[in-house]
Scaffold this active site. Structure first.
Site, mmCIF file in Angstrom:
data_model
loop_
_atom_site.group_PDB
_atom_site.id
_atom_site.type_symbol
_atom_site.label_atom_id
_atom_site.label_comp_id
_atom_site.label_asym_id
_atom_site.label_seq_id
_atom_site.Cartn_x
_atom_site.Cartn_y
_atom_site.Cartn_z
ATOM 1 N N HIS A 198 3.527 11.432 43.435
ATOM 2 C CA HIS A 198 4.201 10.224 42.943
ATOM 3 C C HIS A 198 5.298 10.643 41.973
ATOM 4 C CE1 HIS A 198 0.718 7.154 43.718
ATOM 5 N NE2 HIS A 198 0.968 7.908 44.766
ATOM 6 N N CYS A 249 0.183 3.629 38.865
ATOM 7 C CA CYS A 249 -1.143 3.459 39.459
ATOM 8 C C CYS A 249 -2.186 4.125 38.553
ATOM 9 C CB CYS A 249 -1.176 4.061 40.852
ATOM 10 S SG CYS A 249 -1.090 5.872 40.863
ATOM 11 N N GLU A 282 5.975 9.760 38.969
ATOM 12 C CA GLU A 282 5.510 10.059 37.614
ATOM 13 C C GLU A 282 4.902 11.454 37.519
ATOM 14 O OE1 GLU A 282 4.110 5.690 38.352
ATOM 15 O OE2 GLU A 282 4.683 7.415 39.559
ATOM 16 N N CYS A 293 -1.640 7.994 38.155
ATOM 17 C CA CYS A 293 -0.529 8.332 37.263
ATOM 18 C C CYS A 293 -0.855 7.958 35.815
ATOM 19 C CB CYS A 293 0.749 7.651 37.738
ATOM 20 S SG CYS A 293 1.320 8.307 39.332
#
Length: 170
Positions: free
Chosen positions: A56, A86, A58, A89
């Site tokens: 992701h 999420c 992040e 993260c």
């Protein structure tokens, strides 16, 4: 420059990173990690191309920042991301001791910064991350909506081509 102005500036930076994800066929989410008003990490979604559910935006920014500063603790840093983080993260933010997360669009399906879950503010953790949501939310949300609308249209067109091909072959 005020904090609000900085938040807008860095969110626009993150949106440019989200465009990189989209150009690569990824869900357009971008993230930039800032310390003392300087970029220490940036990332965009790479889960599809890397076959990595952890890639992701992040996580990519956090990994880059850790390498740059030579420490997994990112004390005092602010993470700007175009979509609410999420759970995965959010956990990485807690463990890396990021001071603050600023996000654009809320994620009403898997958001972990208050929309669905409130992981970052949970008092049971030994570190809590400050949260500012809704910065350039409409623009961030539109970027995601446009992407998924195009993707659905492409899939529908592909199905139609396959159907037409099968009918032609009969």
């Amino acid at each position: 420059m005020s904090q609000a102005e900085q938040d807008i500036y860095w969110m626009h930076y993150a949106m440019q990173l989200a465009e990189r994800a989209e150009q690569a066929g990824e869900v357009p989410v971008g993230a930039v990690l800032v310390l003392d008003n300087k970029v220490i990490g940036e990332g965009w979604n790479l889960s599809i191309s890397r076959h990595d559910p952890c890639a992701h935006a992040e996580i990519m920014a956090i990994r880059q920042a850790g390498e740059l500063i030579g420490n997994y603790r990112l004390l005092g840093a602010t993470l700007y991301v175009t979509l609410e983080p999420c759970v995965m993260c959010a956990g990485a933010m807690i463990h890396s001791r990021i001071a603050r997360v600023v996000y654009g669009a809320s994620d009403l399906k898997t958001g972990a910064a208050g929309s669905v879950f409130d992981i970052l503010s949970d008092p049971r953790h030994n570190h809590r991350v400050g949260i500012t949501g809704g910065i350039a939310a409409d623009t961030c949300s539109q970027q995601l909506s446009d992407f998924f609308r195009r993707r659905r249209a492409e899939k529908k067109a592909e199905k139609q081509r396959e159907k037409d091909k099968q009918q032609f072959e009969q």
